[in-house]
Design an enzyme around this catalytic site. Structure first.
Site: not given
Lengths: 330, 330
Positions: B195, B224, B226
């Site tokens: 990320t 989905v 975080d």
């Protein structure tokens, strides 16, 4: 005119009287412009009967020594199946004339959670949310991926037409007509934000919370509200409390509303009552947003608070069974 | 072997020296099994250069008196455009061989927020998240609805092929092969959770946070994580702190990780350092989950913490510019 009501009760008396751990279930069926006179006597009785039915179903689970999670699911399934509430059968329509359903559930014992957003063929989204929690590697699925998971798990599916109700369709047409006279970015203040939810405390001391919704009338395609967001519309932790919220979800996400109430209890050492009041009547109202919340603490203290005219709600414990709609009743 | 590193620095010295309000930007490019020796010297230099470029871009905005939100966006766009990080170009593949991107952004001054989940044609998801925040009635859009909003807003779109990189495709094939020998429900421990994210504090005292990701290699359709969940992967409030997280997102959602760190600061009166350490090294580690987080407090105190071997990271303030990868460097 806006009524403001706070209901805070302690179960201390009940637990002393029963000489055992308190069990309790609290439910809601959405908050909004629920003034007296809005419904006929028959409609009102039907709302109260359905809320009572959901409370009884959830409480029966707890009374037989069942788990808070099962009680939450049992109560929510009844509210989802009732066309009068905006969840499951009775869901409102999106701007495109579809029904997109969201739900989530959280287990306070493990802080495990499951959520689904934007499903269109799942009869009881709360059951799918629970399957996500218990039978997948993930916490949240959206849209087609959530449908695919439902298929995989053998969760009951229905034709999208199942969710059609004339009342909700008419509401969409009115909203469309009204929207044409409004500026972009401005939300009609009487837009409905109905949701159903339940929180429960079982005899083992475990808390659980669940929320299910048909979303917002005339919402844009793919909009995700607070109901499937863990920490916004739903939260449960045995260390603090269990919460299910209903209202203008965008503000609930920004406030991390459900988590925040429990964080005030957990870190701020505030009571369930004080934390709930602060959230609804200071923070939410301070943002010019509307809604309500049900909160159940680890010792059985509960709160039902809203800054709208009314909220469909109910509570059942060893010592009381009570349902309400308006801000002007206890 | 797992290294554990905590970096906590106070900017008090800097603010006294400069006799003005501190400005700062902190970024990450994902946490994981980043042992020394994993990358060649050239690869390592490329990572450090790109992190520095992102820091410089964000800091330049702040240094010219710009907004924390603009600094966050500027830094994240650079990381999204770099194929070496799992966000934008360089996103990992889902189980179905697609790239599904998530992003979110939050403004600490207004607690406004925007998020998108599962977009497949948006070059810079962080820009779309910001458009959702600033130009829609909603906070979060998923999948096709998010794409439709991007179209409406004139956000730059690309062919899904743009996101293809050989490295990520090969990683999917390896994950598929490995998965066949694993039990359902069990997550490969070396699965990557990359990320990118940034948090910034501007001269006006406003905090902002943003996060963007290509998700989890071999994630199921519609999962989905975080990153687009306000309170899980991203949170910012001028009253406490700004957070961007990277790691095993399912646990971050359950922990409401980003919000929880700020709630400990806000209600528990803990320092940014103590709250961050508690979250990563007690709670996250206690759940057997891995990841890292960058946190920036309202007074400029920051923390970068992770319980994995390493985390791509960097910080730039008036007095230091520093990037790191491994757990064994400061």
């Amino acid at each position: 005119m806006k009524f403001i009501l706070l209901l805070f009760v302690t179960l201390a008396t009940a637990s002393v009287a029963a000489a055992e751990r308190p069990i309790a279930i609290v439910i809601h069926g959405g908050a909004g412009a629920l003034e007296r006179g809005r419904y006929s006597a028959e409609e009102e009785a039907a709302f109260r009967d359905k809320l009572t039915e959901a409370l009884d179903a959830g409480y029966a689970v707890l009374d037989e020594g069942g788990a808070a999670l099962d009680a939450v699911e049992a109560a929510i399934v009844i509210l989802e199946d009732a066309p009068m509430f905006n969840a499951g059968k009775g869901a409102v329509f999106t701007r495109e004339g579809k029904n997109e359903l969201d739900a989530s559930v959280m287990d306070g014992a493990t802080k495990n959670a499951g959520a689904v957003a934007g499903v269109t063929t799942v009869k009881n989204p709360i059951k799918l949310a629970r399957a996500v929690m218990e039978d997948s590697r993930h916490v949240m699925f959206a849209r087609e991926g959530a449908e695919a998971f439902a298929e995989e798990q053998g969760i009951e599916r229905v034709d999208p037409d199942y969710f059609y109700t004339e009342k909700r369709w008419d509401a969409l047409q009115k909203a469309i007509a009204k929207d044409k006279s409004q500026q972009k970015g401005e939300l009609s203040i009487d837009r409905k934000f109905g949701t159903v939810g339940a929180v429960a405390l079982d005899a083992a001391g475990n808390l659980a919370a669940g929320t299910s919704t048909g979303g917002m009338t005339m919402k844009q395609w793919g909009r995700v509200g607070d109901s499937p967001i863990i920490g916004a519309g739903t939260y449960a932790d045995n260390a603090s409390c269990a919460v299910s919220a209903t209202g203008h979800g965008e503000f609930f996400i920004r406030l991390t509303l459900a988590r925040d109430i429990c964080a005030q209890v957990e870190y701020g050492e505030r009571s369930v009552e004080d934390a709930t009041r602060d959230m609804i009547h200071n923070r939410l109202t301070g943002m010019n947003a509307e809604g309500g919340v049900i909160v159940l603490g680890k010792d059985g203290d509960y709160a039902m608070a809203f800054n709208s005219a009314g909220m469909f709600r109910g509570v059942k414990t060893a010592v009381e069974t009570r349902v309400g709609i308006y801000g002007t009743e206890p």
